[in-house]
Design a protein around this motif. Structure first.
Motif, PDB file in Angstrom:
ATOM      1  N   MET A   1       1.441   1.233  -1.837  1.00 25.11           N
ATOM      2  CA  MET A   1       2.977   1.495  -1.160  1.00 25.11           C
ATOM      3  C   MET A   1       3.568   1.280   0.020  1.00 25.11           C
ATOM      4  N   VAL A   2       1.920   1.456   1.103  1.00 27.75           N
ATOM      5  CA  VAL A   2       2.736   1.562   2.042  1.00 27.75           C
ATOM      6  C   VAL A   2       2.410   0.667   2.593  1.00 27.75           C
ATOM      7  N   LEU A   3       1.811  -0.654   2.061  1.00 30.40           N
ATOM      8  CA  LEU A   3       1.786  -2.097   2.380  1.00 30.40           C
ATOM      9  C   LEU A   3       3.618  -2.579   2.193  1.00 30.40           C
ATOM     10  N   GLN A   4       3.257  -1.897   0.588  1.00 28.65           N
ATOM     11  CA  GLN A   4       5.236  -2.432   0.360  1.00 28.65           C
ATOM     12  C   GLN A   4       6.253  -2.490   1.092  1.00 28.65           C
ATOM     13  N   ARG A   5       6.018  -1.049   2.227  1.00 28.29           N
ATOM     14  CA  ARG A   5       7.010  -0.502   2.801  1.00 28.29           C
ATOM     15  C   ARG A   5       7.150  -1.053   4.006  1.00 28.29           C
ATOM     16  N   GLN A   6       6.037  -2.401   4.636  1.00 31.41           N
ATOM     17  CA  GLN A   6       6.306  -2.454   5.461  1.00 31.41           C
ATOM     18  C   GLN A   6       7.700  -3.630   5.305  1.00 31.41           C
TER      19      GLN A   6
ATOM     20  N   ILE B   1      -1.282  -7.400  -0.387  1.00 32.59           N
ATOM     21  CA  ILE B   1      -0.581  -6.306  -1.580  1.00 32.59           C
ATOM     22  C   ILE B   1      -0.410  -7.393  -3.931  1.00 32.59           C
ATOM     23  N   GLU B   2      -0.469  -8.638  -3.489  1.00 36.27           N
ATOM     24  CA  GLU B   2      -1.014  -9.541  -4.743  1.00 36.27           C
ATOM     25  C   GLU B   2      -2.370  -8.459  -5.302  1.00 36.27           C
TER      26      GLU B   2
END
Length: 78
Positions: A38-43, A51-52
């Motif tokens: 979730m943190v990575l997707q918001r960057q 992400i994958e």
């Protein structure tokens, strides 16, 4: 003296020990992976490969289930 009752919804259903979800190391690891995702997707400039990899790790854990780690769980005395 008040007897403390366990909330059945917070007990892991397939755990042979029947421990609480908040204490289960397998669920803790899954939650950590999910939080990282979730943190990575918001960057804004997120690494799509990372992400994958996290998504694949979550899918693997979902198909594997938490009982797969119960044999190595420190709380499992059976």
């Amino acid at each position: 003296m008040v007897v403390k009752q366990l909330n059945k919804k917070k007990i892991v259903g397939i755990c042979p020990v029947g421990m609480k979800k908040a204490l289960c190391p397998s669920i803790k690891k899954t939650r950590q992976i999910h939080t990282q995702l979730m943190v990575l997707q918001r960057q804004k400039n997120a690494d799509s490969a990372q992400i994958e990899n996290l998504r694949q790790a979550l899918k693997k854990r979902k198909s594997q289930g938490i009982a797969a780690e119960c044999d190595t769980c420190i709380y499992n005395t059976r």
